[in-house]
Write a protein that holds these residues in place. Structure first.
Motif, PDB file in Angstrom:
ATOM      1  N   ARG A  25       0.842  -1.203   0.000  1.00 45.49           N
ATOM      2  CA  ARG A  25       0.000   0.000   0.000  1.00 45.49           C
ATOM      3  C   ARG A  25       0.882   1.259   0.000  1.00 45.49           C
ATOM      4  O   ARG A  25       1.715   1.446   0.894  1.00 45.49           O
ATOM      5  N   GLY A  26       0.716   2.078  -1.041  1.00 48.01           N
ATOM      6  CA  GLY A  26       1.463   3.335  -1.116  1.00 48.01           C
ATOM      7  C   GLY A  26       2.908   3.165  -1.518  1.00 48.01           C
ATOM      8  O   GLY A  26       3.699   4.103  -1.392  1.00 48.01           O
ATOM      9  N   MET A  27       3.276   1.979  -2.007  1.00 52.90           N
ATOM     10  CA  MET A  27       4.680   1.718  -2.290  1.00 52.90           C
ATOM     11  C   MET A  27       4.838   1.009  -3.637  1.00 52.90           C
ATOM     12  O   MET A  27       4.120   0.052  -3.927  1.00 52.90           O
ATOM     13  N   GLU A  28       5.773   1.497  -4.452  1.00 50.55           N
ATOM     14  CA  GLU A  28       6.042   0.889  -5.746  1.00 50.55           C
ATOM     15  C   GLU A  28       7.540   0.680  -5.891  1.00 50.55           C
ATOM     16  O   GLU A  28       8.335   1.338  -5.218  1.00 50.55           O
ATOM     17  N   ARG A  50       4.428   6.827  -1.544  1.00 49.43           N
ATOM     18  CA  ARG A  50       3.470   7.929  -1.576  1.00 49.43           C
ATOM     19  C   ARG A  50       3.624   8.767  -0.294  1.00 49.43           C
ATOM     20  O   ARG A  50       4.070   8.262   0.738  1.00 49.43           O
ATOM     21  N   ALA A  51       3.228  10.050  -0.380  1.00 47.96           N
ATOM     22  CA  ALA A  51       3.340  10.928   0.797  1.00 47.96           C
ATOM     23  C   ALA A  51       2.662  10.286   2.008  1.00 47.96           C
ATOM     24  O   ALA A  51       1.510   9.860   1.922  1.00 47.96           O
ATOM     25  N   GLY A  52       3.376  10.177   3.104  1.00 45.32           N
ATOM     26  CA  GLY A  52       2.831   9.625   4.338  1.00 45.32           C
ATOM     27  C   GLY A  52       2.768   8.110   4.388  1.00 45.32           C
ATOM     28  O   GLY A  52       2.325   7.546   5.398  1.00 45.32           O
ATOM     29  N   ALA A  53       3.215   7.427   3.330  1.00 46.52           N
ATOM     30  CA  ALA A  53       3.159   5.953   3.321  1.00 46.52           C
ATOM     31  C   ALA A  53       4.032   5.372   4.432  1.00 46.52           C
ATOM     32  O   ALA A  53       5.089   5.916   4.761  1.00 46.52           O
ATOM     33  N   VAL A  54       3.569   4.271   5.009  1.00 46.90           N
ATOM     34  CA  VAL A  54       4.274   3.635   6.119  1.00 46.90           C
ATOM     35  C   VAL A  54       4.799   2.274   5.655  1.00 46.90           C
ATOM     36  O   VAL A  54       4.039   1.448   5.143  1.00 46.90           O
TER      37      VAL A  54
END
Ligand SMILES: [Zn+2]
Length: 222
Positions: A120-123, A142-146
């Motif tokens: 999630r939020g990561m590529e 992505r901004a704020g991705a954990v």
């Protein structure tokens, strides 16, 4: 440009300077050098020391012919030409904003690469360097991705190329090179404003440590 705060250790720089660092790790260090005058100076000094040590090695005995030729030149008062100075390894930043050492491994600007979602939020873009289990890849958060809490079975080198991230130890910005091992258990979070793009090299899979996330993310390809 603000200089990086996080650098590879002296041992890694020494391996880089004498050419013994494996290609994926050498790519990370070479790219860090484009941002970091401090490490460039360290590498230049290490290379100079290495060169001086080589020159101090006992020379091969000269043949009589060679010796007399040299004596003849000395008699003529001629001096040997000074050896050309070894060029300093100072990679440049290309016009697309990708440091040159990395640029030579890419066929398109960062934004046009074939990014593959991994969480999630990561590529990621796998650079196809090294042999398994070594992996060299670009990571985009992505901004704020954990990133789920994890530790490392081996070494991880993470170089910030854009934006930044933080964990419980500090904040990492453009050019920072963070080297982590199994003593580190962390949960990186990408910058809220810009997210983060990193050049990431691992020599073993990450080990998830964060409760239920461990079970969820075990199925992800890390
Ligand atoms: Zn440095």
């Amino acid at each position: 440009m603000i200089e990086p705060k996080y650098h590879p250790g002296e041992e890694i720089l020494l391996d880089y300077a004498d050419g013994s660092l494996a290609e994926p790790a050498a790519l990370v260090v070479a790219t860090h050098l484009t941002f970091c005058p401090w490490c460039r100076r360290q590498v230049a000094e290490l290379e100079a020391i290495g060169g001086a040590l080589l020159e101090d090695e006992a020379p091969e005995p000269l043949s009589p012919e060679c010796l007399s030729a040299m004596m003849a030149r000395l008699d003529q008062g001629s001096c040997p030409e000074p050896e050309a100075a070894r060029p300093l390894r100072l990679p440049s930043i290309d016009l697309l904003g990708v440091p040159q050492p990395l640029r030579s491994y890419l066929d398109a600007p960062l934004s046009a690469l074939d990014w593959r979602p991994v969480a999630r939020g990561m590529e990621e873009v796998d650079l196809g360097l090294g042999r398994a289990p070594v992996r060299a890849r670009l990571l985009r958060l992505r901004a704020g991705a954990v990133v789920p809490r994890h530790t490392h079975c081996g070494l991880e080198m993470n170089l910030v190329l854009a934006g930044g991230y933080h964990d419980q130890r500090g904040s990492y910005r453009l050019g920072d090179l963070v080297v982590d091992d199994d003593s580190v258990d962390h949960r990186p979070v990408a910058e809220r404003g810009n997210g983060c793009v990193c050049l990431n090299v691992t020599d073993a899979p990450l080990q998830m440590t964060g409760g239920i996330r461990r079970f969820i993310t075990q199925r992800l390809r890390w």
